[in-house]
Design an enzyme around this catalytic site. Structure first.
Site, PDB file in Angstrom:
ATOM      1  N   ASN A 103       0.830  -1.217   0.000  1.00 18.70           N
ATOM      2  CA  ASN A 103       0.000   0.000   0.000  1.00 18.70           C
ATOM      3  C   ASN A 103       0.856   1.255   0.000  1.00 18.70           C
ATOM      4  O   ASN A 103       1.897   1.315   0.659  1.00 18.70           O
ATOM      5  CB  ASN A 103      -0.924   0.011   1.224  1.00 18.70           C
ATOM      6  CG  ASN A 103      -1.881  -1.168   1.202  1.00 18.70           C
ATOM      7  OD1 ASN A 103      -2.037  -1.799   0.159  1.00 18.70           O
ATOM      8  ND2 ASN A 103      -2.492  -1.458   2.324  1.00 18.70           N
ATOM      9  N   HIS A 163       5.739  -0.596  -2.717  1.00 23.24           N
ATOM     10  CA  HIS A 163       5.289   0.158  -3.901  1.00 23.24           C
ATOM     11  C   HIS A 163       5.311   1.670  -3.673  1.00 23.24           C
ATOM     12  O   HIS A 163       4.666   2.404  -4.417  1.00 23.24           O
ATOM     13  CB  HIS A 163       3.893  -0.316  -4.327  1.00 23.24           C
ATOM     14  CG  HIS A 163       3.888  -1.724  -4.846  1.00 23.24           C
ATOM     15  ND1 HIS A 163       2.761  -2.482  -4.992  1.00 23.24           N
ATOM     16  CD2 HIS A 163       4.924  -2.516  -5.266  1.00 23.24           C
ATOM     17  CE1 HIS A 163       3.074  -3.680  -5.472  1.00 23.24           C
ATOM     18  NE2 HIS A 163       4.386  -3.731  -5.637  1.00 23.24           N
TER      19      HIS A 163
HETATM   20  N1  APR Z   1     -10.297  -7.144   4.493  1.00 23.31           N
HETATM   21  C1  APR Z   1      -9.308  -7.917   3.957  1.00 23.31           C
HETATM   22  N2  APR Z   1      -9.166  -8.117   2.641  1.00 23.31           N
HETATM   23  C2  APR Z   1     -10.051  -7.501   1.820  1.00 23.31           C
HETATM   24  C3  APR Z   1     -11.093  -6.675   2.297  1.00 23.31           C
HETATM   25  C4  APR Z   1     -11.194  -6.516   3.701  1.00 23.31           C
HETATM   26  N3  APR Z   1     -12.141  -5.757   4.257  1.00 23.31           N
HETATM   27  N4  APR Z   1     -11.780  -6.204   1.235  1.00 23.31           N
HETATM   28  C5  APR Z   1     -11.200  -6.719   0.140  1.00 23.31           C
HETATM   29  N5  APR Z   1     -10.160  -7.498   0.485  1.00 23.31           N
HETATM   30  C6  APR Z   1      -9.225  -8.254  -0.352  1.00 23.31           C
HETATM   31  C7  APR Z   1      -9.788  -8.774  -1.658  1.00 23.31           C
HETATM   32  O1  APR Z   1     -10.473 -10.015  -1.470  1.00 23.31           O
HETATM   33  C8  APR Z   1      -8.507  -8.945  -2.470  1.00 23.31           C
HETATM   34  O2  APR Z   1      -7.916 -10.204  -2.221  1.00 23.31           O
HETATM   35  O3  APR Z   1      -8.174  -7.387  -0.714  1.00 23.31           O
HETATM   36  C9  APR Z   1      -7.578  -7.853  -1.908  1.00 23.31           C
HETATM   37  C10 APR Z   1      -7.395  -6.659  -2.820  1.00 23.31           C
HETATM   38  O4  APR Z   1      -6.663  -7.026  -3.951  1.00 23.31           O
HETATM   39  P1  APR Z   1      -6.134  -5.943  -4.984  1.00 23.31           P
HETATM   40  O5  APR Z   1      -7.205  -4.941  -5.265  1.00 23.31           O
HETATM   41  O6  APR Z   1      -5.556  -6.680  -6.130  1.00 23.31           O
HETATM   42  O7  APR Z   1      -4.987  -5.174  -4.148  1.00 23.31           O
HETATM   43  P2  APR Z   1      -3.455  -5.557  -3.959  1.00 23.31           P
HETATM   44  O8  APR Z   1      -3.261  -7.030  -3.923  1.00 23.31           O
HETATM   45  O9  APR Z   1      -2.962  -4.770  -2.812  1.00 23.31           O
HETATM   46  O10 APR Z   1      -2.818  -4.987  -5.296  1.00 23.31           O
HETATM   47  C11 APR Z   1      -1.445  -5.118  -5.471  1.00 23.31           C
HETATM   48  O11 APR Z   1      -1.562  -3.849  -7.486  1.00 23.31           O
HETATM   49  O12 APR Z   1      -2.558  -2.075  -8.549  1.00 23.31           O
HETATM   50  C12 APR Z   1      -1.402  -2.504  -7.935  1.00 23.31           C
HETATM   51  O13 APR Z   1       0.336  -1.279  -7.014  1.00 23.31           O
HETATM   52  C13 APR Z   1      -1.001  -1.661  -6.773  1.00 23.31           C
HETATM   53  O14 APR Z   1      -0.053  -2.352  -4.659  1.00 23.31           O
HETATM   54  C14 APR Z   1      -1.071  -2.606  -5.597  1.00 23.31           C
HETATM   55  C15 APR Z   1      -0.898  -3.959  -6.246  1.00 23.31           C
END
Ligand code: APR
Length: 236
Positions: A88, A105
């Site tokens: 994040n 990131h």
């Molecule tokens: N609590 C826990 N997990 C949750 C919640 C919650 N309340 N709400 C959603 N999620 C989960 C979803 O099920 C999913 O697995 O959070 C995850 C979000 O995934 P992404 O949107 O893909 O986010 P992330 O994995 O952090 O993305 C990675 O992608 O766009 C780039 O650079 C950006 O750092 C980011 C990277």
């Protein structure tokens, strides 16, 4: 000596603070095309659009507050040597009090120079906007301190070493679809106890010692922290 615990977090841990994830149904990449706002090519093509995208994120992040999940991570420091490795760009782990946070990131509160020979120095952003014409002392345009798609992840080797030494690994709020970050979990030792806290269905293969807690971070992490704090008292 305290046991080493690593928390590997993603956008989902901040979802309940009101910050949108990227790939859920209401995610940011539903509204924006990642290629238009989060790549070096986008920066070359339309710097103002990229800056505006991150200005909006920064405003929302500054208005948001840590939620019980961030606080639970901080609480674990009572008994564990905790390092947070987060994908994040928000600073909610720091604002919850976590002492060691590695931003794989980047961190939206900082800018970097577009001068290639000064690419590593961080410039704190005053207020919540970074605008075209905001320059470093040498006169180069400042860009958000964010790792874009197609860029290297400079802190990856550091994060890898931290995960290799972990006795416990908690993964929460990440779809584990963005590489190389997602590969980090495979750096953990087979003896390391692993927990995945996420309300979604995360596909993970070939990981020993993994418990999947299918819950939102604000519920699952406080419960897990309570359990781990007791466990360390018993074992330690
Ligand atoms: N609590 C826990 N997990 C949750 C919640 C919650 N309340 N709400 C959603 N999620 C989960 C979803 O099920 C999913 O697995 O959070 C995850 C979000 O995934 P992404 O949107 O893909 O986010 P992330 O994995 O952090 O993305 C990675 O992608 O766009 C780039 O650079 C950006 O750092 C980011 C990277």
């Amino acid at each position: 000596m305290k046991k080493k615990l690593v928390v590997f977090s993603g956008a989902g841990i901040s979802a309940e603070s009101g910050l949108r994830t990227f790939r859920d149904s209401d995610g940011l990449w539903e509204e924006y095309n990642v290629m238009d706002v989060a790549t070096p090519e986008a920066w070359q093509k339309d710097m103002a659009l990229v800056l505006e995208f991150y200005n909006k994120r920064r405003v929302q992040i500054l208005e948001a507050n840590p939620n019980p999940a961030h606080h639970a991570v901080k609480l674990l420091e009572e008994k564990y040597d905790v390092t947070v490795i987060t994908q994040n760009i928000d600073d909610l782990h720091e604002r919850a009090g976590s002492s060691h946070v590695v931003h794989l990131h980047g961190n939206i509160r900082f800018a970097r120079s577009t001068n290639p020979s000064d690419a590593d120095r961080l410039y704190p952003i005053k207020g919540n906007h970074l605008n075209p014409g905001d320059k470093c002392p040498e006169g180069f345009q400042l860009r958000p301190h964010v790792v874009w798609f197609g860029e290297e992840v400079p802190l990856l080797p550091v994060a890898q070493k931290i995960v290799e030494r972990a006795d416990y690994l908690i993964i929460s709020g990440t779809s584990l679809t963005v590489y190389p970050a997602a590969n980090l979990i495979y750096a953990a030792n087979y003896k390391c106890k692993k927990y995945l806290v996420d309300p979604g269905s995360i596909h993970v293969t070939d990981i020993e010692n993994l418990s999947f807690i299918k819950e939102k971070a604000s519920l699952g992490l406080p419960k897990l922290a309570e359990m781990l704090l007791k466990e360390e008292v018993i074992n330690g």
